[in-house]
Write a protein that holds these residues in place. Sequence first.
Motif, PDB file in Angstrom:
ATOM      1  N   GLU A  44       0.839  -1.194   0.000  1.00  0.00           N
ATOM      2  CA  GLU A  44       0.000   0.000   0.000  1.00  0.00           C
ATOM      3  C   GLU A  44       0.877   1.248   0.000  1.00  0.00           C
ATOM      4  N   ASP A  46       0.274   5.738  -0.029  1.00  0.00           N
ATOM      5  CA  ASP A  46      -0.746   6.771   0.097  1.00  0.00           C
ATOM      6  C   ASP A  46      -0.090   8.138   0.057  1.00  0.00           C
ATOM      7  N   LEU A 120      -3.102   0.918  -3.751  1.00  0.00           N
ATOM      8  CA  LEU A 120      -3.804   1.724  -2.759  1.00  0.00           C
ATOM      9  C   LEU A 120      -4.429   0.832  -1.698  1.00  0.00           C
ATOM     10  N   GLY A 121      -4.269   1.238  -0.440  1.00  0.00           N
ATOM     11  CA  GLY A 121      -4.911   0.506   0.646  1.00  0.00           C
ATOM     12  C   GLY A 121      -6.332   0.976   0.874  1.00  0.00           C
ATOM     13  N   PRO A 122      -6.502   2.199   1.391  1.00  0.00           N
ATOM     14  CA  PRO A 122      -7.851   2.711   1.602  1.00  0.00           C
ATOM     15  C   PRO A 122      -8.565   2.943   0.269  1.00  0.00           C
ATOM     16  N   SER A 123      -9.861   2.781   0.303  1.00  0.00           N
ATOM     17  CA  SER A 123     -10.624   3.005  -0.922  1.00  0.00           C
ATOM     18  C   SER A 123     -10.556   4.469  -1.327  1.00  0.00           C
ATOM     19  N   ALA A 187      -4.403  10.249   0.422  1.00  0.00           N
ATOM     20  CA  ALA A 187      -3.938   9.989   1.781  1.00  0.00           C
ATOM     21  C   ALA A 187      -5.004   9.221   2.552  1.00  0.00           C
ATOM     22  N   ASP A 188      -4.562   8.453   3.532  1.00  0.00           N
ATOM     23  CA  ASP A 188      -5.488   7.703   4.379  1.00  0.00           C
ATOM     24  C   ASP A 188      -6.297   8.695   5.214  1.00  0.00           C
ATOM     25  N   GLY A 189      -7.589   8.735   4.992  1.00  0.00           N
ATOM     26  CA  GLY A 189      -8.442   9.689   5.702  1.00  0.00           C
ATOM     27  C   GLY A 189      -8.242  11.113   5.247  1.00  0.00           C
TER      28      GLY A 189
END
Length: 223
Positions: A44, A46, A120-123, A187-189
């Motif tokens: 992953e 980001d 990518l980890g988070p959608s 970015a994550d979140g």
Amino acid sequence: MRPTMVLLRKDLLLERRAPESVPAMMLFSIVTFVLFHFGLGRDEVDGSLAAGVLLVTILFAAILGINRLFISEHAEGGFDGVLMAPIDRTALFLAKATALFLFLTLVELVAVPAFAILLLGPSPWGALPGLLVTLALLNAALSLVGALVSALAIQTRSRDLIVPIVGLPLLVPALIGAARACAPLLADGGASWPAAKWLLMLGLYDLVFGLLAYAVFDFLLED
């Protein structure tokens, strides 16, 4: 606009009947993402790293399309036909820039999902509208500068070298603006919409280079 649409239709029909640019660009993008997936040793990415991987891959895939943008005109006397025809010669520039924009859009319909799956980890789908707007502005920059540089390079023996040597420095501001716009989205979140200043920067880049390319293309075609 009628000559532009006729020339654009010709390019799209050629690509449809004998696909070359779009499949090569798609394959390059997917292979590059696979290489990044294993080369980085991470499942992953980001933020800024994700934006850099995505946009640099799109940039170099675009170089493949730019190198082939005027191949048919160069090989089959298309430049002479435009010079002799009673039309505005910038119609050829507009047709080529539009064709490249459409090719890039088709490539990204495959490349962006592949990037999301591989790296990518988070959608990323919550930030998809902002990502689409940023990519559209970047595509416009790549298309306008790419059409101009390709017309310049096709007349030389080293066109495969001229395109990256001349085109990449010109595209650095657009790439920086797109990367800064995309980083918060990936970015994550992170944010759901890019900062307005980076979108304005990309829009201004497109406007300035679009007007510049439109102004000089006629003289470039004469030479």
